[in-house]
Motif scaffolding. Structure first.
Motif, mmCIF file in Angstrom:
data_model
loop_
_atom_site.group_PDB
_atom_site.id
_atom_site.type_symbol
_atom_site.label_atom_id
_atom_site.label_comp_id
_atom_site.label_asym_id
_atom_site.label_seq_id
_atom_site.Cartn_x
_atom_site.Cartn_y
_atom_site.Cartn_z
ATOM 1 N N VAL A 175 0.843 -1.200 0.000
ATOM 2 C CA VAL A 175 0.000 0.000 0.000
ATOM 3 C C VAL A 175 0.876 1.248 0.000
ATOM 4 O O VAL A 175 0.537 2.260 -0.625
ATOM 5 C CB VAL A 175 -0.961 -0.004 1.204
ATOM 6 N N ASP A 176 2.037 1.172 0.660
ATOM 7 C CA ASP A 176 2.973 2.298 0.644
ATOM 8 C C ASP A 176 3.422 2.621 -0.780
ATOM 9 O O ASP A 176 3.659 3.790 -1.114
ATOM 10 C CB ASP A 176 4.185 1.972 1.516
ATOM 11 N N VAL A 177 3.529 1.608 -1.632
ATOM 12 C CA VAL A 177 3.880 1.855 -3.034
ATOM 13 C C VAL A 177 2.778 2.664 -3.718
ATOM 14 O O VAL A 177 3.051 3.605 -4.472
ATOM 15 C CB VAL A 177 4.120 0.531 -3.787
ATOM 16 N N ILE A 178 1.511 2.318 -3.444
ATOM 17 C CA ILE A 178 0.381 3.064 -4.014
ATOM 18 C C ILE A 178 0.429 4.517 -3.556
ATOM 19 O O ILE A 178 0.306 5.447 -4.355
ATOM 20 C CB ILE A 178 -0.958 2.421 -3.603
ATOM 21 N N VAL A 179 0.625 4.705 -2.253
ATOM 22 C CA VAL A 179 0.636 6.056 -1.683
ATOM 23 C C VAL A 179 1.790 6.868 -2.266
ATOM 24 O O VAL A 179 1.630 8.030 -2.666
ATOM 25 C CB VAL A 179 0.736 5.998 -0.146
ATOM 26 N N THR A 180 2.969 6.270 -2.333
ATOM 27 C CA THR A 180 4.145 6.967 -2.840
ATOM 28 C C THR A 180 3.961 7.363 -4.300
ATOM 29 O O THR A 180 4.293 8.486 -4.703
ATOM 30 C CB THR A 180 5.399 6.087 -2.690
ATOM 31 N N ALA A 181 3.415 6.463 -5.106
ATOM 32 C CA ALA A 181 3.244 6.735 -6.539
ATOM 33 C C ALA A 181 2.078 7.669 -6.829
ATOM 34 O O ALA A 181 1.916 8.106 -7.976
ATOM 35 C CB ALA A 181 3.064 5.422 -7.291
ATOM 36 N N SER A 182 1.280 8.004 -5.831
ATOM 37 C CA SER A 182 0.116 8.874 -6.055
ATOM 38 C C SER A 182 0.501 10.344 -6.209
ATOM 39 O O SER A 182 -0.360 11.186 -6.442
ATOM 40 C CB SER A 182 -0.884 8.720 -4.899
ATOM 41 N N VAL A 183 1.799 10.669 -6.084
ATOM 42 C CA VAL A 183 2.248 12.067 -6.179
ATOM 43 C C VAL A 183 2.888 12.380 -7.525
ATOM 44 O O VAL A 183 3.411 13.480 -7.727
ATOM 45 C CB VAL A 183 3.250 12.394 -5.054
ATOM 46 N N LEU A 184 2.858 11.444 -8.469
ATOM 47 C CA LEU A 184 3.573 11.603 -9.738
ATOM 48 C C LEU A 184 2.851 12.562 -10.687
ATOM 49 O O LEU A 184 2.508 12.213 -11.816
ATOM 50 C CB LEU A 184 3.736 10.236 -10.416
ATOM 51 N N ASP A 185 2.633 13.782 -10.227
ATOM 52 C CA ASP A 185 1.854 14.741 -11.018
ATOM 53 C C ASP A 185 2.319 16.158 -10.716
ATOM 54 O O ASP A 185 2.093 16.668 -9.615
ATOM 55 C CB ASP A 185 0.360 14.585 -10.687
ATOM 56 N N PRO A 186 2.956 16.824 -11.682
ATOM 57 C CA PRO A 186 3.421 18.193 -11.422
ATOM 58 C C PRO A 186 2.278 19.176 -11.236
ATOM 59 O O PRO A 186 2.465 20.241 -10.641
ATOM 60 C CB PRO A 186 4.230 18.522 -12.681
ATOM 61 N N TRP A 397 -4.000 -0.862 -11.707
ATOM 62 C CA TRP A 397 -2.846 -0.096 -11.245
ATOM 63 C C TRP A 397 -1.606 -0.455 -12.065
ATOM 64 O O TRP A 397 -1.359 -1.625 -12.392
ATOM 65 C CB TRP A 397 -2.578 -0.388 -9.771
ATOM 66 N N LEU A 398 -0.819 0.576 -12.396
ATOM 67 C CA LEU A 398 0.409 0.401 -13.177
ATOM 68 C C LEU A 398 1.582 1.097 -12.494
ATOM 69 O O LEU A 398 1.412 2.162 -11.905
ATOM 70 C CB LEU A 398 0.258 1.016 -14.573
ATOM 71 N N PRO A 399 2.774 0.536 -12.605
ATOM 72 C CA PRO A 399 3.967 1.275 -12.180
ATOM 73 C C PRO A 399 4.295 2.354 -13.198
ATOM 74 O O PRO A 399 3.905 2.272 -14.368
ATOM 75 C CB PRO A 399 5.058 0.199 -12.136
ATOM 76 N N TYR A 400 4.994 3.380 -12.751
ATOM 77 C CA TYR A 400 5.432 4.459 -13.636
ATOM 78 C C TYR A 400 6.651 3.967 -14.414
ATOM 79 O O TYR A 400 7.805 4.144 -14.010
ATOM 80 C CB TYR A 400 5.768 5.710 -12.819
ATOM 81 N N GLN A 401 6.369 3.313 -15.546
ATOM 82 C CA GLN A 401 7.405 2.725 -16.390
ATOM 83 C C GLN A 401 6.933 2.757 -17.844
ATOM 84 O O GLN A 401 5.769 3.018 -18.128
ATOM 85 C CB GLN A 401 7.690 1.270 -15.980
ATOM 86 N N SER A 478 13.935 5.648 -5.445
ATOM 87 C CA SER A 478 13.362 5.858 -6.771
ATOM 88 C C SER A 478 12.542 4.674 -7.238
ATOM 89 O O SER A 478 11.593 4.828 -8.008
ATOM 90 C CB SER A 478 14.482 6.135 -7.781
ATOM 91 N N ARG A 479 12.891 3.491 -6.771
ATOM 92 C CA ARG A 479 12.170 2.292 -7.223
ATOM 93 C C ARG A 479 10.784 2.191 -6.600
ATOM 94 O O ARG A 479 9.927 1.466 -7.116
ATOM 95 C CB ARG A 479 12.989 1.046 -6.919
ATOM 96 N N ILE A 480 10.578 2.887 -5.495
ATOM 97 C CA ILE A 480 9.227 2.942 -4.921
ATOM 98 C C ILE A 480 8.376 3.906 -5.738
ATOM 99 O O ILE A 480 7.244 3.604 -6.102
ATOM 100 C CB ILE A 480 9.276 3.328 -3.434
ATOM 101 N N TYR A 481 8.916 5.090 -6.065
ATOM 102 C CA TYR A 481 8.196 6.015 -6.933
ATOM 103 C C TYR A 481 7.882 5.375 -8.284
ATOM 104 O O TYR A 481 6.818 5.611 -8.862
ATOM 105 C CB TYR A 481 9.017 7.294 -7.156
ATOM 106 N N GLY A 482 8.805 4.566 -8.775
ATOM 107 C CA GLY A 482 8.594 3.918 -10.062
ATOM 108 C C GLY A 482 7.692 2.704 -10.003
ATOM 109 O O GLY A 482 7.391 2.107 -11.040
ATOM 110 N N GLY A 483 7.260 2.311 -8.787
ATOM 111 C CA GLY A 483 6.337 1.185 -8.662
ATOM 112 C C GLY A 483 6.976 -0.175 -8.832
ATOM 113 O O GLY A 483 6.295 -1.154 -9.127
#
Length: 580
Positions: A175-186, A397-401, A478-483
């Motif tokens: 779930v921490d991966v979901i939360v971390t990747a939820s900020v990938l938006d400038p 859900w997808l990783p940022y890749q 970085s690998r958490i942000y990248g999913g």
């Protein structure tokens, strides 16, 4: 120059002969040889010319690789591996075929639909090199290999398991991966200070740091470096991605070493002490230590991956989404092992939330399902558009890749980035005699539009690190942000990497000081004597693999007459005069 060039050329041309980037790499090294005035077509091993000597040195490296346990002669294929789980078809929602949520699942990026409406994979990821823990190493101590887990060194222990006493940690990690990747938006407009004064200085294996109070070179506080958080998170995911058609994490750390070596602020004193050495001595010793470390990091990390065979975020998150939500027993889609609901990040799609104007209005066809804030995938035109984040079905859900990559083709636990990076940071800190980059800060400037997965960053952004450890931890994060990894893959890998890097540097120093023949000093007392002979005889016979038995000095896979001859040849004091 000629001998070194031919040795390097022979190894590089062989290693990259079948690589994805061979169409660029092979012509470039041919052209370099010609530019240097040497003939790349000269392949002879005979004679006393510099070129022949270089070829013999290069060939010795290649010959060792044929018998080091990598199975190079058979394309590096693992001797036996079959995934427990059927493949996940990425383009289809959910994860209905997963058998064991704690084990690795290959991905399928291409499929067709059969007559019954079922997706049928066309291509499936193989697990790359799950046997790598059995490859010969540079500096690992046989005592560090787990006695009941062959190929597992510096054993981090079992990761948290779904459906066991560590179930809650499993849920928290993914779930921490979901939360971390939820900020990938400038467009979210959030900012963050990423200067060394606010970022880094973590304890080993933690993210508990809040930066460094002062730059030790200037004696002044670091200037703030406030950036758009959505840009920063995306830049981290891509800058450190090191995926296909890149130099990969080991190469990235060689590039960092290049930049350090070229800094005008660096004094080339090995270990930070003694005389300033010339560039050739510095380079040979630095890259021996650094690449011995990243080699061992690969052995240790992939030995762990092969043994524990652990699940990746895309599989775990979609599996739990398939089960439902675990927070509200009286609400739709309840399952005790599903995703916990988190306001603003993980929510249930309801009639109210899916009504016109509601946050889930575009998901009105999926009332009762779980939605998450996440990256919806690459935009139609990645060169000019960015996708941002939005409410999507948790099942999708997808990783940022990149859509052609999605997730690496091997198990998650432990993180290769974390292991490679920490091992490299330890070597750079020890070799330069300083944990800090020259001048107290390393930097890399990212221009607008530099990203490849989608357009970004929206403005110029500079990555900054005070220490090599800060850069290493940033690579890991970085690998958490990248999913790609949860923190349970990351933290133990940093600890393993630290041990590996320290050990590799200590081993390299033995070569620096002419103590190579001390490999027969099995008891470590600076002498080759009767106690070492006794140790060798006690291990007489076959070894599990080459180099794992004390006494297998020839790395032949057994302790025998050849090893006895090596020991007797070096009998007596084995330290060089400077270190007796």
């Amino acid at each position: 120059h000629e001998a070194i060039s031919h040795a390097a050329y022979r190894v590089l041309s062989h290693r990259f002969a079948d690589s994805p980037g061979k169409d660029i790499i092979l012509p470039s090294i041919d052209a370099l040889m010609v530019d240097l005035g040497y003939d790349p077509g000269f392949q002879s091993l005979d004679g006393d010319s510099p070129a022949a000597l270089g070829n013999r040195c290069g060939q010795a490296v290649l010959d060792y690789g044929y018998s080091d346990g990598s199975n190079e002669l058979n394309g590096y294929d693992p001797p036996d591996y079959t995934p427990v789980n059927p493949p996940l078809v990425v383009a289809e929602p959910g994860n209905p075929t997963m058998i064991d949520p704690n084990r690795w699942q290959p991905l399928s990026l291409e499929y067709f639909v059969d007559q019954f409406g079922n997706p049928v994979p066309i291509s499936v990821q193989p697990f790359l090199t799950p046997h790598w823990g059995h490859v010969g190493n540079f500096s690992l101590d046989p005592a560090d290999e787990h006695p009941d887990k062959p190929g597992v060194f510096h054993d981090p222990g079992q990761p948290p398991q779904h459906g066991t006493e560590t179930h809650d940690e499993f849920i928290d990690a993914f779930v921490d991966v979901i939360v971390t990747a939820s900020v990938l938006d400038p467009d979210l407009g959030t900012t963050i200070d990423v200067s060394p004064g606010a970022w880094g200085n973590n304890s080993l294996g933690q993210n508990d740091g809040s930066g460094h109070p002062l730059n030790p070179y200037t004696g002044e506080p670091y200037e703030p470096n406030v950036v758009n958080y959505g840009d920063f998170s995306r830049v981290l995911a891509e800058f450190w991605a090191d995926g296909p058609l890149t130099s990969a994490p080991p190469g990235h750390w060689n590039e960092i070493a290049n930049a350090v070596s070229e800094s005008p602020l660096l004094e080339k004193r090995i270990g930070g002490a003694g005389p300033i050495v010339d560039d050739l001595e510095w380079d040979i010793k630095l890259y021996l230590a650094l690449n011995g470390a990243v080699h061992d990091a690969g052995v240790v990390c992939w030995g762990t991956k092969g043994h524990y065979d652990y699940v990746r975020p895309i599989s775990a998150i979609r599996y739990m989404a398939e089960l439902g939500q675990s927070s509200e027993p009286r609400s739709p889609s309840y399952h005790p092992d599903g995703l916990p609901l988190i306001e603003g990040v993980v929510e249930l799609i309801t009639e109210d939330s899916a009504a016109p104007g509601g946050p889930h209005a575009h998901l009105s066809a999926y009332i009762g399902e779980v939605a998450v804030v996440g990256w919806p995938g690459a935009p139609e035109d990645p060169d000019s558009e960015h996708s941002g984040v939005e409410w999507i079905r948790a099942k999708e859900w997808l990783p940022y890749q990149l859509p052609t990559f999605v997730t690496p083709p091997f198990a998650g636990y432990t993180s290769g980035h974390s292991t490679f990076s920490r091992a490299s940071a330890e070597v750079l800190a020890a070799f330069t005699g300083d944990a800090y980059f020259p001048g107290g800060m390393g930097t890399y400037t990212i221009d607008p539009g530099w990203l490849h997965f989608e357009y970004g960053p929206s403005e110029t952004l500079q990555l900054q690190w005070g220490t090599y450890y800060d850069a290493s931890d940033q690579s890991a994060i970085s690998r958490i942000y990248g999913g790609i990894h949860p923190y349970v893959d990351d933290f133990p890998a940093r600890i393993m990497g630290s041990k590996i890097g320290i050990g590799a540097y200590e081993r390299a120093k033995k070569y620096f000081h002419g103590q190579v023949e001390c490999r027969a000093d099995l008891t470590g007392d600076g002498r080759i004597a009767g106690s070492d002979l006794g140790e060798l005889l006690a291990n007489w016979g076959p070894c599990p693999r080459s180099g794992t038995c004390p006494g297998d000095l020839s790395l032949s896979g057994d302790v025998g007459a050849e090893d006895l001859q090596i020991l007797l040849t070096g009998w007596g004091e084995c330290l060089d005069p400077e270190h007796r």
